[in-house]
Write a protein that holds these residues in place. Structure first.
Motif: not given
Length: 590
Positions: A319-321, A526-527, A545-547, A552-559
């Motif tokens: 996700y980052k690079d 754990m996440e 900011e959590i992503a 990880v991706g924003l969609s994964a955090v929103n899920y």
């Protein structure tokens, strides 16, 4: 009625001298058609020789066109221009007669007729016998030349050697050093691993490309590396029309025929090591014949413990690079997903898996274990030796010797002038040339870095190489060695079941518990715990900011956030994106 005619011409050999003869043959055939007042509609001109029709494109085109309504007459010089093989001759005639076409032999000034079948058949047999005798003479000449061993012919781009004159070769030192490194590594590692080491150390082939595994195998197997040339290993058999292997006792061996890159003892040790690895990898006293390593060292080894399907290697972009993560996934999951006919087994991160297997090899697997650091030190010592020979201080030494020699020549010229050996004009011309050469050498010396700087560059490069060896190569090499004794690794959601080959066709299985970051459910749990922690520490934190913190991706955090809210573990106090997060356990505690 105007007859439509085509020309078929072929030279008897593929030598350059036959090219003019072929052009003359075409001219004669075309003049014959003009004299007969036929109409030429096509030409089939072939420079390829051969006793059979295999590989003769123009003949095969003519043979196919006999079935078409393109022409009426085939004009050739003589019967042997078509072929020198009785079987092919009768096949051609059969199709010629069946299609209602005619064959004209202009050197005999006559058409072929069925009455000529006997005579032409005998001619075809005689032509075939002539080719057979010629083939025997050529093979015999080859054998006599090989036994004398005066001139050796092998590919001009043979790695490590350079042709300097007819029958004389010398070593290309940089390539010879690479070959010596290959033979040193071949005592412990396979060709694929050696190819990886060479690429990591920026050692490439003559075209500047990384070495292929098969190219390294050929280098090790070829005795030319120890100066030996082996001839008459195979020859063309006229009867079977194919290359056949010659028994080993009939090989022609010439030792010390060319400069050697390695000693005969080193060549034998490397080949013996390759043979032993091949036996261990292919037989192992009890391995099934269908066993196959595949492209990667884990290919075919990882199998799903839930559905029995094999694991495939896949890439996932970070996700980052723009870098990638290498993972192994159940093929049933890749084809069908996690539901219905699919599989919900875990996904294995390759880097973490290698760490786990290396730890398992160190702690639990003892058979044939060797110290990885000992491997690193041996490889580093040899690479350092190779690099030192190519460093600038070696070049500086050569330039200093060259400069000293040029100044000596200057003194000699002056002596010859004083003793009257050369005139003033010649002295002036030679000195100008010599001074220009000395100036260039001095400028080249000035451009070179000093010895301290060169040594520092060498140390930096060796440090980078060591880091690569210790971080990836040795880890994979150690695991690869252990995998030779492993039949399969069955993957379960919380553990690995490793099945080993033992002596006398026995097998055993060992259980290896997976850490929490391997297990999908534990990993996701754990996440969620970390997300709750972020919200406790900063109630106004955003999903973006959590992503970033999790990588990880924003969609994964929103899920994950939606799931936590459904479970009643978190809630949001506010509207329109303005407010703060409340962790429900903390609220209940208050």
């Amino acid at each position: 009625m105007i007859w439509r005619a085509v020309v078929y011409c072929r030279c008897s050999t593929e030598e350059e001298a036959q090219k003019d003869a072929l052009a003359k043959q075409v001219q004669e055939a075309e003049e014959c058609i003009l004299q007969k007042e036929w109409m030429q509609v096509d030409s089939y001109v072939e420079s390829k020789s051969g006793t059979t029709t295999k590989g003769r494109a123009e003949y095969n085109r003519l043979f196919d066109d006999l079935l078409e309504d393109k022409f009426d007459i085939v004009v050739v010089k003589s019967q042997d221009r078509l072929m020198r093989n009785a079987k092919d001759w009768y096949l051609f005639l059969d199709r010629l007669v069946a299609s209602g076409k005619r064959l004209y032999l202009y050197i005999e000034n006559k058409f072929y007729t069925p009455d000529d079948a006997l005579i032409t058949g005998i001619k075809a047999i005689l032509a075939e016998e002539y080719s057979s005798e010629l083939s025997k003479k050529i093979n015999n000449a080859h054998k006599n030349r090989q036994k004398k061993g005066k001139v050796f012919i092998f590919p001009p781009n043979t790695y490590g050697l350079c042709k300097i004159s007819k029958g004389r070769y010398e070593l290309v030192e940089d390539e010879a050093e690479a070959i010596r490194l290959i033979f040193q590594l071949a005592k412990n590692y396979g060709c694929g691993t050696i190819a990886d080491i060479l690429e990591e150390n920026e050692i490439y082939d003559r075209e500047g490309k990384p070495f292929e595994e098969e190219a390294i195998r050929r280098i090790i197997r070829n005795p030319i590396r120890c100066g030996t040339i082996v001839q008459n290993k195979r020859h063309w058999d006229f009867q079977t029309k194919r290359m056949v292997q010659v028994p080993k006792e009939k090989w022609v061996v010439h030792k010390n025929a060319v400069p050697a890159c390695v000693t005969e003892k080193e060549w034998q040790e490397a080949n013996r090591a390759m043979d032993e690895r091949a036996m261990a990898g292919n037989v192992k006293n009890c391995k099934p014949e269908s066993s196959h390593r595949g492209k990667y060292i884990l290919s075919g080894k990882l199998k799903c413990g839930q559905c029995g399907a094999v694991f495939y290697r896949r890439y996932r972009k970070k996700y980052k690079d723009d870098s990638y993560i290498v993972e192994w996934k159940c093929s049933s999951y890749l084809y069908h997903g996690r539901r219905a006919e699919g599989c919900d087994n875990i996904v294995l991160n390759e880097e973490k898996l290698f760490d786990l297997l290396q730890n398992f090899q160190r702690d639990s697997y003892r058979e044939g274990q060797r110290d990885p650091m000992d491997i690193v030190e041996k490889v580093m010592a040899f690479i350092e030796k190779v690099l030192e020979k190519n460093q600038d201080f070696q070049k500086k030494k050569r330039l200093e010797e060259k400069l000293c020699f040029q100044k000596t020549l200057s003194d000699r010229l002056l002596d010859k002038l004083l003793y009257g050996v050369i005139t003033d004009d010649i002295y002036k011309i030679k000195m100008e040339e010599l001074e220009e050469s000395i100036k260039k050498t001095e400028e080249e010396l000035e451009r070179l870095p000093d010895e301290a700087e060169v040594k520092k560059m060498l140390e930096n490069r060796m440090y980078v190489i060591r880091q690569k060896l210790e971080s990836s190569f040795v880890k994979k090499a150690v695991v690869s060695e252990m995998l030779d004794s492993i039949e399969a690794i069955f993957v379960f959601p919380d553990h690995l079941e490793i099945h080993f080959y033992l002596e006398k066709s026995r097998k055993t299985a060992v259980c290896c518990v997976l850490p929490d970051d391997f297990v999908y459910q534990k990993k996701k749990a754990m996440e969620c715990i970390r997300i709750e922690k972020y919200m406790r520490e900063n109630p106004c934190i955003t999903a973006k900011e959590i992503a970033g913190l999790e990588g990880v991706g924003l969609s994964a955090v929103n899920y994950r956030i939606r799931k936590l809210r459904r479970q009643g573990k978190i809630c949001f106090d506010g509207k329109g994106g303005h407010g703060k997060w409340i962790v429900c356990d903390d609220k209940e505690g208050e």
